[in-house]
Scaffold this motif. Sequence first.
Motif, PDB file in Angstrom:
ATOM      1  N   VAL A 139       0.694  -1.225   0.083  1.00 42.91           N
ATOM      2  CA  VAL A 139      -0.026  -0.067   0.086  1.00 42.91           C
ATOM      3  C   VAL A 139       0.862   1.212  -0.090  1.00 42.91           C
ATOM      4  N   TYR A 140       1.942   1.455   0.877  1.00 47.55           N
ATOM      5  CA  TYR A 140       2.772   2.363   0.768  1.00 47.55           C
ATOM      6  C   TYR A 140       3.602   2.576  -0.324  1.00 47.55           C
ATOM      7  N   ALA A 141       3.985   1.432  -1.082  1.00 43.55           N
ATOM      8  CA  ALA A 141       4.701   1.465  -2.306  1.00 43.55           C
ATOM      9  C   ALA A 141       3.878   2.220  -3.340  1.00 43.55           C
ATOM     10  N   SER A 142       2.639   1.671  -3.488  1.00 43.64           N
ATOM     11  CA  SER A 142       1.935   2.254  -4.493  1.00 43.64           C
ATOM     12  C   SER A 142       1.504   3.669  -4.215  1.00 43.64           C
ATOM     13  N   PHE A 143       1.227   3.814  -2.983  1.00 42.81           N
ATOM     14  CA  PHE A 143       1.125   5.363  -2.727  1.00 42.81           C
ATOM     15  C   PHE A 143       2.243   6.281  -3.062  1.00 42.81           C
ATOM     16  N   ALA A 144       3.361   5.917  -2.826  1.00 44.62           N
ATOM     17  CA  ALA A 144       4.430   6.261  -3.064  1.00 44.62           C
ATOM     18  C   ALA A 144       4.805   6.718  -4.648  1.00 44.62           C
ATOM     19  N   LEU A 145       4.474   5.615  -5.298  1.00 46.22           N
ATOM     20  CA  LEU A 145       4.850   5.446  -6.843  1.00 46.22           C
ATOM     21  C   LEU A 145       3.697   6.434  -7.545  1.00 46.22           C
ATOM     22  N   GLY A 146       2.518   6.689  -6.878  1.00 43.52           N
ATOM     23  CA  GLY A 146       1.473   7.558  -7.310  1.00 43.52           C
ATOM     24  C   GLY A 146       2.078   9.083  -6.925  1.00 43.52           C
ATOM     25  N   PHE A 147       2.730   9.139  -5.987  1.00 43.91           N
ATOM     26  CA  PHE A 147       3.364  10.349  -5.818  1.00 43.91           C
ATOM     27  C   PHE A 147       4.442  10.681  -6.956  1.00 43.91           C
ATOM     28  N   GLY A 148       5.049   9.681  -7.201  1.00 42.77           N
ATOM     29  CA  GLY A 148       6.274   9.897  -8.137  1.00 42.77           C
ATOM     30  C   GLY A 148       5.730  10.357  -9.406  1.00 42.77           C
ATOM     31  N   VAL A 149       4.851   9.344 -10.042  1.00 38.53           N
ATOM     32  CA  VAL A 149       4.289   9.718 -11.252  1.00 38.53           C
ATOM     33  C   VAL A 149       3.536  11.266 -11.435  1.00 38.53           C
ATOM     34  N   LEU A 150       2.836  11.606 -10.251  1.00 41.72           N
ATOM     35  CA  LEU A 150       2.445  13.200 -10.355  1.00 41.72           C
ATOM     36  C   LEU A 150       3.723  14.232 -10.490  1.00 41.72           C
ATOM     37  N   VAL A 151       4.508  13.823  -9.650  1.00 44.40           N
ATOM     38  CA  VAL A 151       5.668  14.923  -9.656  1.00 44.40           C
ATOM     39  C   VAL A 151       6.255  14.888 -11.185  1.00 44.40           C
ATOM     40  N   LEU A 152       6.203  13.657 -11.756  1.00 51.78           N
ATOM     41  CA  LEU A 152       6.946  13.661 -13.151  1.00 51.78           C
ATOM     42  C   LEU A 152       6.066  14.240 -14.339  1.00 51.78           C
ATOM     43  N   VAL A 153       4.524  13.979 -13.989  1.00 54.43           N
ATOM     44  CA  VAL A 153       3.705  14.081 -15.146  1.00 54.43           C
ATOM     45  C   VAL A 153       2.873  15.592 -14.864  1.00 54.43           C
ATOM     46  N   VAL A 154       2.452  15.865 -13.654  1.00 54.57           N
ATOM     47  CA  VAL A 154       1.816  16.810 -13.204  1.00 54.57           C
ATOM     48  C   VAL A 154       2.403  17.665 -12.190  1.00 54.57           C
ATOM     49  N   PRO A 155       3.684  18.213 -12.283  1.00 53.09           N
ATOM     50  CA  PRO A 155       4.215  18.988 -11.025  1.00 53.09           C
ATOM     51  C   PRO A 155       3.618  20.152 -10.704  1.00 53.09           C
ATOM     52  N   GLN A 156       2.754  20.683 -11.574  1.00 51.75           N
ATOM     53  CA  GLN A 156       1.869  21.946 -11.217  1.00 51.75           C
ATOM     54  C   GLN A 156       0.912  21.318 -10.079  1.00 51.75           C
ATOM     55  N   ALA A 157       0.830  20.282  -9.819  1.00 55.80           N
ATOM     56  CA  ALA A 157      -0.495  19.871  -8.854  1.00 55.80           C
ATOM     57  C   ALA A 157       0.116  20.064  -7.452  1.00 55.80           C
ATOM     58  N   PHE A 158       1.509  20.160  -7.328  1.00 50.23           N
ATOM     59  CA  PHE A 158       2.029  20.426  -5.980  1.00 50.23           C
ATOM     60  C   PHE A 158       2.469  21.780  -5.638  1.00 50.23           C
ATOM     61  N   SER A 159       2.064  22.819  -6.470  1.00 53.33           N
ATOM     62  CA  SER A 159       2.326  24.154  -6.361  1.00 53.33           C
ATOM     63  C   SER A 159       1.262  24.742  -5.808  1.00 53.33           C
ATOM     64  N   ASP A 160       0.924  24.663  -4.471  1.00 53.32           N
ATOM     65  CA  ASP A 160       0.106  25.506  -3.613  1.00 53.32           C
ATOM     66  C   ASP A 160       0.286  26.655  -3.320  1.00 53.32           C
ATOM     67  N   GLY A 161       1.704  27.051  -3.603  1.00 50.40           N
ATOM     68  CA  GLY A 161       1.953  28.513  -3.038  1.00 50.40           C
ATOM     69  C   GLY A 161       3.391  28.363  -3.112  1.00 50.40           C
ATOM     70  N   PHE A 162       4.008  29.773  -2.890  1.00 48.96           N
ATOM     71  CA  PHE A 162       5.566  29.912  -2.976  1.00 48.96           C
ATOM     72  C   PHE A 162       5.970  29.070  -1.477  1.00 48.96           C
ATOM     73  N   GLY A 163       7.066  28.378  -1.748  1.00 48.89           N
ATOM     74  CA  GLY A 163       7.703  27.794  -0.548  1.00 48.89           C
ATOM     75  C   GLY A 163       6.991  26.403   0.037  1.00 48.89           C
ATOM     76  N   VAL A 164       5.846  26.100  -0.488  1.00 47.20           N
ATOM     77  CA  VAL A 164       5.262  24.966  -0.020  1.00 47.20           C
ATOM     78  C   VAL A 164       5.151  23.739  -1.130  1.00 47.20           C
ATOM     79  N   ASN A 165       6.175  24.037  -2.150  1.00 40.77           N
ATOM     80  CA  ASN A 165       5.937  22.809  -3.110  1.00 40.77           C
ATOM     81  C   ASN A 165       6.391  21.405  -2.558  1.00 40.77           C
ATOM     82  N   ASN A 166       7.412  21.792  -1.741  1.00 42.45           N
ATOM     83  CA  ASN A 166       8.255  20.225  -1.341  1.00 42.45           C
ATOM     84  C   ASN A 166       7.725  19.589   0.095  1.00 42.45           C
ATOM     85  N   ARG A 167       6.644  20.274   0.550  1.00 39.28           N
ATOM     86  CA  ARG A 167       6.177  19.720   1.925  1.00 39.28           C
ATOM     87  C   ARG A 167       5.419  18.292   1.786  1.00 39.28           C
ATOM     88  N   TYR A 168       4.674  18.169   0.319  1.00 37.91           N
ATOM     89  CA  TYR A 168       4.330  16.917   0.239  1.00 37.91           C
ATOM     90  C   TYR A 168       5.289  15.828   0.220  1.00 37.91           C
TER      91      TYR A 168
END
Length: 513
Positions: A55-84
């Motif tokens: 379950v954790y591996a699948s969750f982490a893989l989903g996170f990795g795919v998002l970072v590669l494919v939809v990086p703007q999904a994690f841009s909630d504001g300046f300075g918070v991109n990496n907190r996820y």
Amino acid sequence: MIPAALTVLVFGFVSSLVLTPVVSRLATRRGWLDRPDGRRKLHAAPVPRIGGLSVYASFALGFGVLVLVVPQAFSDGFGVNNRYLHLLIACGAVALIGLVDDIVGVSPWAKVLVQFLAAIYLYYYGFQIRALTNPFGDVILLGYFALPLTVLWFVGMSNAFNLIDGLDGLAAGVAFFATISLFAAAALNEHWAIAFMAAALGGALLGFLRYNFNPASVFLGDCGSLFVGFALAAFAITGSMKTSAAIAVAAPLLALSLPIFDVIVSLLRRLIRGTGLFAADRDHVHHRLLRLGLSPRRAVVFLYGVAAVLASLSLATLAGPQQVLWAVGIVFVLVVWVSLNRLGYAELGELQRLLLHRLVPDRRTMANNVSLLRLRETLIEVDSFGEAWDALIATVAFLDCRKVEMQLRPDCTQGIRRAMSQAPPRSTFPCWRADGPAQAPSWSWTIPLSGANGVLGALVMDFDPGQESLGFEPAHLLDAITKGFSLTTRRFLTEPLVTDEPRRILETTTSQS
């Protein structure tokens, strides 16, 4: 954004479907199995117990795919991109300590320490509870209390899902419904980073349920249950922050209220009984449903329904006016009160009864009364008369009883000794005496034991001299003997037919020396 989120959910689902059998085979080869013990672990054969790793591996893989494919999904504001990314790291630490516990075992305090440190880590990366709702005015800013309350939230939710992981598919299914609710809350608030992460976790849980539902071929384990609770705690904090303060608190609490309810009831029960807070028992909500006659599968499906209703109510509080929140709150309190009474917790029933008589209950009396209430349940479930006698002696000895003597009709005495021939009691029978010098009793009771063909005999019980009070409710002792021990005696005794000669009826007597 919704199609992208659904894509992430499907990716997590497929990843979990593929990875779970791989993890299961690895656990089987290495001997990382949950073996039945006939007490708490009632599955028929050993089952792999590190399914949470997939379950954790699948969750982490989903996170990795998002970072590669939809990086703007994690841009909630300046300075918070990496907190996820920090959320993924903290969840990984919690999953890791759970995995170590599944494989070699660690102390409960070691697991709590890792959860504590992971919660502090996330606090300093923006996952914070900084205010509480005041229904009669403005919000209450927590100030210096923000850190301890945030840590308590993370640690509490992580262990709440660990506690309900007692039936095949229960924790994973309840977590799935809560995840979908929190996903919807984050999407409504346009908090897309959390929405995407919730979708990844929801898909991973749904794929895992393919193998975890009754009869389970793999268990979530501490690795999975601790991580899932921890992740949902983070989603709840961040996903509802853009709504009004009242709704922001109520919605995630409703979505997660089933595990919260179970952990609060468990803590109260253990505090009242005076046992360790981490002591395992078979009195969780799902265990109580089994005692009410539900099969394991039906109990799980019933709790799925409860989780789905709670998730729907949490979304209703998000979408509706504040009056909806108050209506839901009132209904929720009533349902909790009815549920507690229906589930039949002796500890909470005793607490409720004593609170009606005094503002501050006597803990010793309360604990003794709970012991007597539990004795009745134990006597009904024992497998031999010797076990029943030992359970009776163990309880009354704790109540400062000095002597217990069982006086039976001669024909019944022979029958009960035959019943004990295969499993004799550890305590002296038919007359047990506590250690210490013999003294005249302050309290002496003679309690009749009824049978289908008349009175079988009686129990004579003497209590410690010099006590001003018994320290328990006599009605509870009488109830345990007449409705527990007496019926158990009849169950293990084949009574002979009685003649028409009159028999003297024994009466309960209480005397003060």
